[in-house]
Design an enzyme around this catalytic site. Sequence first.
Site, mmCIF file in Angstrom:
data_model
loop_
_atom_site.group_PDB
_atom_site.id
_atom_site.type_symbol
_atom_site.label_atom_id
_atom_site.label_comp_id
_atom_site.label_asym_id
_atom_site.label_seq_id
_atom_site.Cartn_x
_atom_site.Cartn_y
_atom_site.Cartn_z
ATOM 1 N N THR A 170 63.695 29.191 2.155
ATOM 2 C CA THR A 170 62.978 28.429 1.132
ATOM 3 C C THR A 170 62.421 29.328 0.033
ATOM 4 O O THR A 170 61.672 28.879 -0.823
ATOM 5 C CB THR A 170 61.827 27.626 1.775
ATOM 6 O OG1 THR A 170 61.001 28.521 2.533
ATOM 7 C CG2 THR A 170 62.371 26.552 2.703
ATOM 8 N N HIS A 220 58.556 36.743 4.670
ATOM 9 C CA HIS A 220 57.242 37.368 4.514
ATOM 10 C C HIS A 220 56.758 37.831 5.882
ATOM 11 O O HIS A 220 57.460 37.662 6.892
ATOM 12 C CB HIS A 220 56.244 36.417 3.846
ATOM 13 C CG HIS A 220 56.135 35.080 4.527
ATOM 14 N ND1 HIS A 220 55.487 34.898 5.730
ATOM 15 C CD2 HIS A 220 56.606 33.846 4.171
ATOM 16 C CE1 HIS A 220 55.540 33.643 6.082
ATOM 17 N NE2 HIS A 220 56.220 32.965 5.161
ATOM 18 N N HIS A 269 57.067 36.087 9.244
ATOM 19 C CA HIS A 269 58.336 36.059 9.974
ATOM 20 C C HIS A 269 58.535 37.285 10.861
ATOM 21 O O HIS A 269 59.501 37.356 11.625
ATOM 22 C CB HIS A 269 59.522 35.988 8.996
ATOM 23 C CG HIS A 269 59.558 34.735 8.177
ATOM 24 N ND1 HIS A 269 59.220 34.710 6.837
ATOM 25 C CD2 HIS A 269 59.878 33.456 8.508
ATOM 26 C CE1 HIS A 269 59.352 33.476 6.369
ATOM 27 N NE2 HIS A 269 59.746 32.708 7.359
ATOM 28 N N LYS A 322 52.183 21.009 7.469
ATOM 29 C CA LYS A 322 52.046 21.159 6.019
ATOM 30 C C LYS A 322 51.192 20.006 5.492
ATOM 31 O O LYS A 322 51.351 18.859 5.905
ATOM 32 C CB LYS A 322 53.425 21.141 5.337
ATOM 33 C CG LYS A 322 54.346 22.283 5.761
ATOM 34 C CD LYS A 322 53.807 23.604 5.275
ATOM 35 C CE LYS A 322 54.775 24.743 5.537
ATOM 36 N NZ LYS A 322 55.009 25.011 6.963
ATOM 37 N N ARG A 350 57.031 19.475 0.796
ATOM 38 C CA ARG A 350 57.542 20.614 0.037
ATOM 39 C C ARG A 350 58.292 20.132 -1.195
ATOM 40 O O ARG A 350 58.865 19.037 -1.204
ATOM 41 C CB ARG A 350 58.525 21.425 0.894
ATOM 42 C CG ARG A 350 57.914 22.133 2.086
ATOM 43 C CD ARG A 350 59.026 22.791 2.884
ATOM 44 N NE ARG A 350 58.550 23.460 4.081
ATOM 45 C CZ ARG A 350 58.205 24.730 4.146
ATOM 46 N NH1 ARG A 350 58.254 25.475 3.061
ATOM 47 N NH2 ARG A 350 57.804 25.263 5.283
ATOM 48 N N GLN A 390 66.415 19.903 13.695
ATOM 49 C CA GLN A 390 66.238 21.146 14.447
ATOM 50 C C GLN A 390 66.625 20.957 15.908
ATOM 51 O O GLN A 390 67.157 21.877 16.531
ATOM 52 C CB GLN A 390 64.793 21.641 14.339
ATOM 53 C CG GLN A 390 64.610 23.036 14.943
ATOM 54 C CD GLN A 390 63.293 23.682 14.576
ATOM 55 O OE1 GLN A 390 62.803 23.518 13.462
ATOM 56 N NE2 GLN A 390 62.721 24.427 15.507
ATOM 57 N N ASP A 397 53.550 26.646 15.728
ATOM 58 C CA ASP A 397 53.669 25.371 15.025
ATOM 59 C C ASP A 397 55.041 24.735 15.204
ATOM 60 O O ASP A 397 55.281 23.613 14.748
ATOM 61 C CB ASP A 397 53.363 25.544 13.538
ATOM 62 C CG ASP A 397 54.270 26.562 12.853
ATOM 63 O OD1 ASP A 397 55.021 27.278 13.552
ATOM 64 O OD2 ASP A 397 54.227 26.656 11.611
ATOM 65 N N LYS A 444 46.559 31.564 6.778
ATOM 66 C CA LYS A 444 47.543 32.235 7.613
ATOM 67 C C LYS A 444 47.599 33.723 7.304
ATOM 68 O O LYS A 444 47.513 34.142 6.151
ATOM 69 C CB LYS A 444 48.949 31.631 7.395
ATOM 70 C CG LYS A 444 49.205 30.359 8.185
ATOM 71 C CD LYS A 444 50.659 29.946 8.052
ATOM 72 C CE LYS A 444 50.963 28.706 8.866
ATOM 73 N NZ LYS A 444 52.380 28.312 8.769
ATOM 74 N N LYS A 494 48.704 35.976 3.948
ATOM 75 C CA LYS A 494 48.344 35.411 2.656
ATOM 76 C C LYS A 494 47.082 36.125 2.170
ATOM 77 O O LYS A 494 46.127 36.299 2.911
ATOM 78 C CB LYS A 494 48.049 33.916 2.784
ATOM 79 C CG LYS A 494 49.182 33.103 3.404
ATOM 80 C CD LYS A 494 50.241 32.752 2.403
ATOM 81 C CE LYS A 494 51.277 31.816 3.028
ATOM 82 N NZ LYS A 494 52.289 31.374 2.075
ATOM 83 N N THR A 495 47.073 36.545 0.930
ATOM 84 C CA THR A 495 45.912 37.219 0.372
ATOM 85 C C THR A 495 45.516 36.525 -0.927
ATOM 86 O O THR A 495 46.204 35.621 -1.402
ATOM 87 C CB THR A 495 46.218 38.701 0.063
ATOM 88 O OG1 THR A 495 47.165 38.768 -1.028
ATOM 89 C CG2 THR A 495 46.821 39.393 1.279
#
Length: 422
Positions: free
Chosen positions: A43, A48, A51, A85, A89, A179, A200, A235, A238-239
């Site tokens: 996506t 990142h 993963h 989410k 998306r 999935q 998740d 999460k 993330k900054t």
Amino acid sequence: MSQFNLIERLRDRNLVSYISHENSLNEILQNNSISLYCGFDPTDNSLHIGHLLPLITLRRFQISGHKPIALIGGATSLIGDPSFKKKERIFCSKNSINLWTEQISKQISYFLDFNCGDKSAVLLNNNMWFNEINILTFLRDVGKHFSINTMINRTAVKQRIIRPDQGISFTEFSYNLLQAYDFFILHQKYKVLLQIGGADQWGNISSGMHLIYRKNRKKVFGLTIPLLIQSNGIKFGKTESGTIWLNSDKTSPYKFYQFWMNIDDSNVYYFLKMFTFLDILEINQREKERHIGNNIIYDKSCLAKSITELVHGKENLLSVERITNFLFSKKNIHIKESDFDQLKQDGIPSEQAHDIKDLQDALVLTGLAKSRTQAKNMIISDSISINRQKIRKNHIFNNQDKFFGKFTLLSRGKKNHSLLCW
């Protein structure tokens, strides 16, 4: 196969959130080699650090004698996983997903061994089977095995349904079945017995286990890895300035390294267990001795170096160490031009040095000082350096101040830096 308990080793490293039929899986792992998989939806054009744990876990299984399969969700990414989410998306174009699939496939290849005989890793794309099935066949062969009541009551779905401002579309709602079908196909064609993923993903994983049992009466397994959430609820990875990516063009190796150097001290040994391949006994011993001298700083550096080398390679780690020493050490460092390019990318603030008259001008331009008067006082008070050399009076820049004719490092104290780009 080795008789050690792989699941217990993973648990010792904080890598198990939930696991199905643990005793049965343990017995199989201790006596057989299995195939397992983890999915990655393209996506974006890079993975990142969220993963990293699934990739590292796949690698741990491979080192232990099992065959990992990395599944690229070329089809499922057209919808996007709604799990936990807050809103739907934004759909990605097929062209973008095809391009991102190539880029992410290259990243995955750094973590797994694709040339080691029977245990060689395999990279697949679920386009292979979704391009061959039509909607009516899918609904008859897959959809009939799932109860809407059960699906609606899953936490990830329920959280969206009860929100009056969002809800969940049928498109997103169907992702769970897609999935599940991935797991079914991989079990059927590649004898996959285990799916792993983040915590998740448990709802999606259990749906695959359910489908395989309903259609084939076969028991397969699921294992989830804890999600890392910071104290602010965001999460891990993330900054304030954005996501920490694995692609060096999006997050430089230097910024990547500094992210790990700036984690909270309380997480150092927790992450050493999860993200590195250091012996667990050594990590436990280091944790016991963390209060001796500067041990925890050394161990944090060990964590940052280990993960940076794993993701970006030895050469980039050496570059990061040169930059770090250049900024924070008094040693004579032979820094390279490419190191400054990293700094300019996202390492420290940088400014184009147009029409700068002197050092006071430069300090105001870079924001290290609010005014020429403040800049003058900083210089007099011995708090300003040019290329790590203290400056005690106003200065007119010359060619000797410019590394490679392009870069000048300004510093206020030990931690505030800015790069002038000529």
